[in-house]
Design an enzyme around this catalytic site. Structure first.
Site, PDB file in Angstrom:
ATOM      1  CD  GLU A  25      -2.895  -1.281   0.255  1.00 20.21           C
ATOM      2  OE1 GLU A  25      -2.687  -0.765  -0.852  1.00 20.21           O
ATOM      3  OE2 GLU A  25      -3.936  -1.898   0.538  1.00 20.21           O
ATOM      4  CE1 TYR A  51     -11.023  16.903  22.715  1.00 20.00           C
ATOM      5  CE2 TYR A  51      -9.147  15.600  22.015  1.00 20.00           C
ATOM      6  CZ  TYR A  51      -9.681  16.584  22.813  1.00 20.00           C
ATOM      7  OH  TYR A  51      -8.885  17.268  23.681  1.00 20.00           O
TER       8      TYR A  51
END
Ligand code: 13P
Length: 210
Positions: free
Chosen positions: A73, A119
């Protein structure tokens, strides 16, 4: 951070992710930008049991120069580094809930994780959904480059999240925050939800930065 410390930090944080179930088997890969290139976890390695000395090293052009064979990847990682000059680390996981959302129909490709809590806005920001391609296909890099660095995090359809950040610790935190937010979204299911408003999001950006 020097290379030895960076290798140790990748192994330490990878193990932590593995031990808490954010990664299973040989899923996931982590990279970090060095002054003279990149470190990336080797292909088919388990994030729980990395040998720091065997972590792959790429030169600044992305050529493999040391350590075991790099993650397949690697294209996802280099695409983030190329398009986001602020990116110092990239984390790819198959974490359960973010991956569940990447498989759902009707997900908004430009904003697939809604602002549920402060958050996720502060640590992750907007998340794009990238169409499916097979693991290791270079097209993944092309699709991420096409976003022109507008997103620090993406979901790969039917596959999992990829998150970039300024350093490895904040990138791991962001990947965890994304996963926990995805868990909340899946848990809430079809219930009516109060998302943060545009004003709430603007205030968070003003106080805590983008
Ligand atoms: P690698 O073992 O090549 O890093 O691939 C694992 C993975 O997460 C595929 O998406």
């Amino acid at each position: 951070m020097n290379e030895t410390k960076a290798r140790d930090e990748i192994a330490r944080l990878s193990r932590s992710l593995y031990e808490r179930g954010y990664s299973v088997g040989s899923a996931g890969n982590i990279s970090l930008r060095l002054e003279d290139g990149y470190l990336i976890t080797p292909t088919n390695s388990c994030l729980g049991f990395l040998d720091p000395a065997r972590i792959s090293k790429l030169d600044a052009q992305g050529r493999h120069v040391a350590g075991d064979r790099p993650s397949k990847e690697v294209f996802l990682h280099t695409a983030f580094y190329e398009t986001r000059s602020v990116a110092g680390a990239v984390v790819h996981l198959h974490s359960t809930y973010a991956t569940a959302i990447s498989c759902m129909q009707g997900v908004e490709p430009e904003d697939c994780i809604k602002p549920l809590t402060p958050y996720v806005v502060m640590r992750v920001g907007k998340v794009a959904l990238v169409p499916y391609f097979r693991p290791g296909d270079e097209r993944g890099g092309t699709l991420i480059r096409a976003l022109n660095g507008r997103y620090a995090a993406v979901l790969l359809a039917n596959h999992g999240p990829v998150v970039s950040g300024k350093d490895i610790l904040s990138t791991v935190y962001a990947a965890e925050e994304l996963e926990e937010t995805a868990k909340l979204l899946v848990t809430l299911g079809d219930r009516p939800v109060n998302y943060l408003s545009d004003e709430n999001v603007t205030e968070l950006h003003r106080i805590f930065g983008e």
